[in-house]
Design a protein around this motif. Sequence first.
Motif, short mmCIF file in Angstrom:
data_model
loop_
_atom_site.label_atom_id
_atom_site.label_comp_id
_atom_site.label_asym_id
_atom_site.label_seq_id
_atom_site.Cartn_x
_atom_site.Cartn_y
_atom_site.Cartn_z
N MET A 165 -14.92 -16.13 36.06
CA MET A 165 -14.13 -16.43 37.35
C MET A 165 -13.92 -15.54 39.33
N LYS A 166 -13.58 -16.10 39.76
CA LYS A 166 -13.22 -14.71 40.97
C LYS A 166 -11.92 -14.56 40.49
N THR A 167 -11.68 -13.34 41.64
CA THR A 167 -10.73 -11.80 41.43
C THR A 167 -10.56 -11.27 42.65
N ILE A 168 -9.07 -11.17 42.96
CA ILE A 168 -8.91 -10.84 43.57
C ILE A 168 -8.31 -9.23 43.83
N THR A 169 -8.74 -8.69 44.83
CA THR A 169 -8.56 -7.12 44.84
C THR A 169 -7.11 -6.60 45.39
N ILE A 170 -6.20 -6.12 45.20
CA ILE A 170 -5.28 -5.55 45.56
C ILE A 170 -4.71 -4.42 45.12
N GLU A 171 -4.70 -4.07 46.26
CA GLU A 171 -4.65 -2.25 46.15
C GLU A 171 -3.05 -2.52 46.78
N GLY A 172 -2.17 -1.55 45.84
CA GLY A 172 -0.78 -1.39 46.11
C GLY A 172 0.25 0.26 45.35
N GLN A 173 1.36 0.38 45.80
CA GLN A 173 1.89 1.49 45.66
C GLN A 173 2.82 1.60 44.72
N LEU A 174 2.78 2.52 43.62
CA LEU A 174 4.20 2.30 43.20
C LEU A 174 5.70 2.51 43.53
N ARG A 175 6.09 1.68 43.39
CA ARG A 175 7.33 1.74 43.85
C ARG A 175 8.70 2.16 43.43
N THR A 176 9.01 3.45 44.26
CA THR A 176 10.45 3.61 43.18
C THR A 176 11.61 3.78 43.23
N GLU A 177 11.93 3.09 44.76
CA GLU A 177 13.14 2.95 45.12
C GLU A 177 13.34 1.41 44.65
N THR A 178 14.85 1.27 44.56
CA THR A 178 15.15 -0.37 44.07
C THR A 178 16.46 -0.16 44.50
N GLY A 179 17.00 -1.92 44.75
CA GLY A 179 17.97 -2.23 45.49
C GLY A 179 18.04 -3.20 46.88
N LYS A 180 18.83 -3.52 47.17
CA LYS A 180 18.97 -4.53 48.34
C LYS A 180 17.78 -3.43 49.75
N LYS A 181 18.59 -2.95 49.46
CA LYS A 181 18.48 -1.73 50.76
C LYS A 181 17.70 -1.68 51.33
N ALA A 182 16.88 -0.91 49.89
CA ALA A 182 15.21 -0.34 50.02
C ALA A 182 14.24 -1.54 49.83
N THR A 183 14.53 -2.57 49.51
CA THR A 183 14.04 -3.87 48.94
C THR A 183 13.48 -4.63 50.60
N ARG A 184 14.73 -4.44 51.30
CA ARG A 184 14.17 -5.05 53.00
C ARG A 184 14.15 -3.99 53.93
N GLN A 185 13.87 -2.53 53.67
CA GLN A 185 13.08 -1.54 54.55
C GLN A 185 12.00 -2.23 54.01
N LEU A 186 11.26 -2.30 53.20
CA LEU A 186 9.89 -2.72 52.46
C LEU A 186 9.31 -4.06 52.94
N ARG A 187 9.77 -4.86 52.99
CA ARG A 187 9.78 -5.86 53.70
C ARG A 187 9.83 -5.59 55.32
N SER A 188 10.71 -5.23 56.03
CA SER A 188 10.35 -5.01 57.83
C SER A 188 9.27 -4.09 57.71
N GLN A 189 8.42 -3.28 57.34
CA GLN A 189 7.39 -2.48 57.01
C GLN A 189 6.04 -3.86 57.07
N GLY A 190 6.46 -5.10 56.42
CA GLY A 190 5.09 -5.33 55.74
C GLY A 190 4.48 -5.51 54.63
N LEU A 191 5.83 -5.28 53.40
CA LEU A 191 5.03 -4.65 52.39
C LEU A 191 5.96 -5.24 51.56
N VAL A 192 5.35 -6.21 50.64
CA VAL A 192 6.44 -7.11 49.29
C VAL A 192 6.25 -7.00 47.76
N PRO A 193 7.31 -6.93 47.66
CA PRO A 193 7.74 -5.56 45.92
C PRO A 193 7.39 -7.25 45.07
N GLY A 194 6.17 -5.90 43.65
CA GLY A 194 5.60 -6.89 43.29
C GLY A 194 6.10 -6.22 41.71
#
Length: 215
Positions: A1-30
């Motif tokens: 079956m097809k496998t998609i590779t996703i390379e990410g980084q550990l997320r250390t900061e949480t909260g709405k402010k940190a999440t908004r900053q990530l999204r402004s950089q084109g990053l999506v939390p998972g």
Amino acid sequence: MKTITIEGQLRTETGKKATRQLRSQGLVPGVIYGGTQEVAFTAPVLAFKPIVYTPDFQFAEIKVDGKSYKCIMKDLQFDKVSDSLSHVDFLEMVQDRPVIATIPIKFTGVSIGVKDGGRLITKVKSLKVKSLPQHLKENIEVDITNLELNGNIRVEDVKEPDYEILNSPRIPIASVVMTRQLKQEEAAAPAAGAKAPAAAAAAKAPAAKAPAAKK
């Protein structure tokens, strides 16, 4: 079956402010759950595109902090205003631990009912199943060759030995219905059949005798 590779980084900061900053950089939390520990990470939004914007069922190999996690996608969240991807949940595949997944249906064959002039209606496009990770596959094949006019294939008709299908068994997943043209032809057939005997009876009736002439 097809496998998609996703390379990410550990997320250390949480909260709405940190999440908004990530999204402004084109990053999506998972989040990856289901394994020995929960892993919060981020990855570029484009890295999720091949697995998010497709009807196909695929594995995801997520590489974070030097470790690799084999997963399936479980949930998505989109921004209510911009409709952009805002969060993704993944379930880690653990050997010999059953998982619940939604597998697309692939219909095969040509229905008898369609050959007779009917129209195929697909009512369910995927099935929710419980299975071991090693048995997961891209789709569930359902043969519709013997599906007759006005007939149905239901969930209970799908036989997959390695899957426990969780949908209600009586739900129709495909049917063949009569087209408007076929209905009109069937309605016209009895009328034509009724006229034929009447015409035949008229032909067989003795001719009426002319009245005798007066002397």
